[in-house]
Design an enzyme around this catalytic site. Structure first.
Site, PDB file in Angstrom:
ATOM      1  N   HIS A 247      40.619  31.310  47.623  1.00 41.27           N
ATOM      2  CA  HIS A 247      41.621  30.679  46.746  1.00 41.27           C
ATOM      3  C   HIS A 247      42.216  29.499  47.511  1.00 41.27           C
ATOM      4  O   HIS A 247      42.841  29.694  48.559  1.00 41.27           O
ATOM      5  CB  HIS A 247      42.766  31.645  46.453  1.00 41.27           C
TER       6      HIS A 247
ATOM      7  N   HIS B 129      35.529  34.683  38.456  1.00 38.25           N
ATOM      8  CA  HIS B 129      36.846  34.844  39.088  1.00 38.25           C
ATOM      9  C   HIS B 129      37.743  35.721  38.212  1.00 38.25           C
ATOM     10  O   HIS B 129      38.439  35.229  37.323  1.00 38.25           O
ATOM     11  CB  HIS B 129      37.472  33.465  39.316  1.00 38.25           C
TER      12      HIS B 129
ATOM     13  N   ASP C  10      40.849  34.568  35.588  1.00 40.70           N
ATOM     14  CA  ASP C  10      41.697  34.954  36.722  1.00 40.70           C
ATOM     15  C   ASP C  10      42.219  36.367  36.487  1.00 40.70           C
ATOM     16  O   ASP C  10      41.813  37.297  37.163  1.00 40.70           O
ATOM     17  CB  ASP C  10      42.861  33.969  36.924  1.00 40.70           C
TER      18      ASP C  10
ATOM     19  N   GLU D  58      45.187  25.682  44.849  1.00 39.86           N
ATOM     20  CA  GLU D  58      45.677  26.253  43.586  1.00 39.86           C
ATOM     21  C   GLU D  58      47.063  25.727  43.242  1.00 39.86           C
ATOM     22  O   GLU D  58      47.378  25.492  42.085  1.00 39.86           O
ATOM     23  CB  GLU D  58      45.689  27.803  43.692  1.00 39.86           C
TER      24      GLU D  58
ATOM     25  N   HIS E 109      40.341  39.179  38.607  1.00 46.73           N
ATOM     26  CA  HIS E 109      40.972  40.218  39.439  1.00 46.73           C
ATOM     27  C   HIS E 109      41.096  41.515  38.641  1.00 46.73           C
ATOM     28  O   HIS E 109      41.657  41.509  37.533  1.00 46.73           O
ATOM     29  CB  HIS E 109      42.371  39.782  39.875  1.00 46.73           C
TER      30      HIS E 109
HETATM   31 ZN   LIG Z   1      42.612  34.440  41.553  1.00 41.63          ZN
END
Ligand SMILES: [Zn+2]
Length: 331
Positions: free
Chosen positions: A197, A12, A278, A200, A14
């Site tokens: 997602h 995971h 992330d 969260e 980005h």
């Molecule tokens: Zn994320």
């Protein structure tokens, strides 16, 4: 334990949240993006979330500048290459890089060109370093549904050739799932794997719905399954892997402190977890630091680390051949 040398898997991450500060400075100058200063500390401040950040929505504002510089094929390729280079240097053996192609069309690039540029960056890094990578195409819950179909159609050509999955990202509303049933079904029928997602920022039920109605095979974060018993049990029974990113959850105030993060508790209760950053830049963290924090906070031993590592290989969206190679890297 020599944490920097431990093999790592990142499911995971980005792309736009993980750019090098130096690269953003160089590209901003070259692309004539007007900033008040191009000094390192000033630009870093624009990219890294502050401790005062109060929510995921505030966190997401840190992606504006990265997305401004990622509007050419060359820059997208470079960003992907550098991310894999950085990851390889901390012994990440496999990484799934996610980004939303729709955010990179401001200067006229086609969705295919955007996806292909990122794949090219990954492929080049694979030649230079001992790392493998794949792309997850993120779709934004903040934008029109039509872009999801466009992104899926554009990504289809690259399935099995660098692209593996579709993701739903951005701000999370209660019961968001129902809007995306048709688009995710479309993606699944074409052969995309699905990660979403969910759970969260407060809604455990979203996790259960993402699995039941969207066919999610993995969940981004899933922190809040503890407030929905059915979601908790479903994740556990189905062996759905939670892609957990503790530092990011602390940044968005989803979790107060590292000690309170449920990652280790979930793992001990046989829920499948994986550890990721992330956003390396926005959260100002790399996977070595995340791993260190996990091991130190919860006294994780090497056998437990191995279990999480193997979970991550099993949950990866790569082909069997890559999985076999990764199995050989188990510490
Ligand atoms: Zn994320």
């Amino acid at each position: 334990m020599d944490i920097s040398n431990l093999p790592k898997i990142e499911l995971h991450c980005h792309l736009d949240g993980s750019l090098r500060v130096e690269t953003v400075i160089e590209l901003a100058k070259r692309e004539n993006i007007k900033l008040d200063s191009y000094e390192y500390d000033y630009v870093k401040n624009l990219l890294v979330v502050s401790e005062k950040c109060n929510s995921l929505d505030e966190y997401l504002k840190k992606f504006d500048l990265p997305n401004e510089v990622l509007q050419t094929k060359e820059n997208l390729k470079r960003a992907a290459y550098e991310l894999l280079e950085d990851a390889a240097k901390e012994n990440v053996k496999y990484i799934e890089v996610r980004f939303a192609p729709v955010l990179h069309t401001k200067k006229g690039l086609a969705l295919e060109e955007i996806i292909e540029s990122v794949i090219n960056g990954i492929k080049e890094a694979e030649k230079d370093y001992e790392i493998k990578g794949n792309v997850i195409i993120s779709c934004m819950r903040s934008l029109e549904i039509s872009h999801i179909y466009d992104s899926i159609k554009a990504g289809k050509k690259y399935l099995g050739r660098g692209v593996v999955a579709i993701d739903l990202a951005a701000s999370e509303k209660e019961d968001f799932v129902y809007e995306y049933i048709d688009s995710m079904k479309f993606a699944k029928e074409l052969g995309f794997r699905i990660t979403v997602h969910a759970g969260e920022t407060g809604f455990g039920k979203n996790v259960r719905d993402a699995i039941n109605f969207l066919g999610a095979e993995r969940i981004g974060h899933g922190v809040y399954i503890y407030n929905d018993k059915d979601a908790y049990n479903l994740v556990k029974e189905m062996g759905v892997t939670l892609e957990m990113c503790p530092k990011s959850n602390i940044d968005t105030k989803a979790v107060k402190t590292y000690v309170e993060h449920p990652i280790y508790k979930y793992h001990k209760d046989d829920i499948k977890v994986s550890l990721s950053t992330d956003n390396r830049t926005v959260s100002n963290v790399n996977l070595t630091e995340e791993t260190e924090k996990l091991i130190e906070t919860f006294n994780v031993n090497i056998d437990e680390y191995k279990e999480i590592y193997i979970n991550s290989i099993n949950a990866a969206f790569c082909d069997d051949e890559t999985k076999k190679l990764l199995m050989k890297t188990i510490p």
